[in-house]
Design an enzyme around this catalytic site. Sequence first.
Site, short mmCIF file in Angstrom:
data_model
loop_
_atom_site.label_atom_id
_atom_site.label_comp_id
_atom_site.label_asym_id
_atom_site.label_seq_id
_atom_site.Cartn_x
_atom_site.Cartn_y
_atom_site.Cartn_z
CB CYS A 84 -0.90 0.50 1.38
SG CYS A 84 -2.08 0.67 1.23
CB CYS A 100 -0.03 2.11 4.23
SG CYS A 100 -2.47 1.37 3.30
CG ASP A 101 3.47 1.14 4.56
OD1 ASP A 101 2.38 1.60 5.34
OD2 ASP A 101 2.95 0.10 4.47
#
Length: 316
Positions: free
Chosen positions: A133, A136-137
Amino acid sequence: MHKSIIVGTGPAGLTAAIYQARANLNPLVIEGPQPGGQLTITTEVENFPGFIDGIMGPELMEKMRKQAERFGARFLRGWVTEIELSKRPFVLKVDGMEDMKAKSIILSTGASANLLGGIPGEKEYIGRGVSTCATCDGFFFRNKKVLVVGGGDSAMEEANFLSRFASKVTIVHRRNELRASKIMQNRVRQNNKISWALNKEPTEIMADGRGVTGLRVRNLESGEEETIVTDGIFIATGHTPNTVFLNGQIETDEKGYIKVMPGTTQTTIPGVFACGDVQDSHYRQAITAAGSGCMAALDCERFLESPPASYPRIRE
């Protein structure tokens, strides 16, 4: 007889459990083999509102679980193998247990990221340099070199997004041709921070015990192997919604995601609701999953208060 059974946890299922428990519906939450969903294999979560300094994924899930338990939600570790949706009450078959009956069901079984096929280091370094993701990261890889593995639209989107943070993004794909749409390919090719490593098949993720250091690949034309040095590897080969156990009883889209009525979480079967990544192929974020879990709980509560006239009366 249960008023409501929630299948799956994660931010969606746990939020639904909190709302239902506070409404005195006494929900039963059936946890799968990975309670808490994908956040339990995520390290630091910095984009969930309310946590100024961020919070570890497993800790966030544990806090949400305890909050649901505080209001009376009950949890059962088990694997739902089948749900009979053709009759009321619904019947859930849980591996190794007696069948369970419910007036309503909330499905929050999520979607599993498609990995590369078990190459060495892949699972071991999820959350420590390997991610599925970018939104997300990506922030954690500011001014670092990263790889994106995949050749579809999602891979192109991930690469473009990561170029905001990383110093260099390299797309690794096992073919010379990409599956991505032409418009997405053109956007990537116009980005001077993105380079290509085509016709190369990943064979091993290299690491030093603390994190990822490189990706071992094999050239499918020459057979030669090399290691591409990198700080992070983003696997962008798509997701598969966890809906096999439904045996086609609920309408899904072409990718297998559960269809819901626009603006609601109601599926094509009255009394069955879906929330989180199992019905969301677009956002796939913890906060959007939690929001849809709230919606599912409220939709379910209203359904139980005044079911459709066609819905048969069920004795307690």
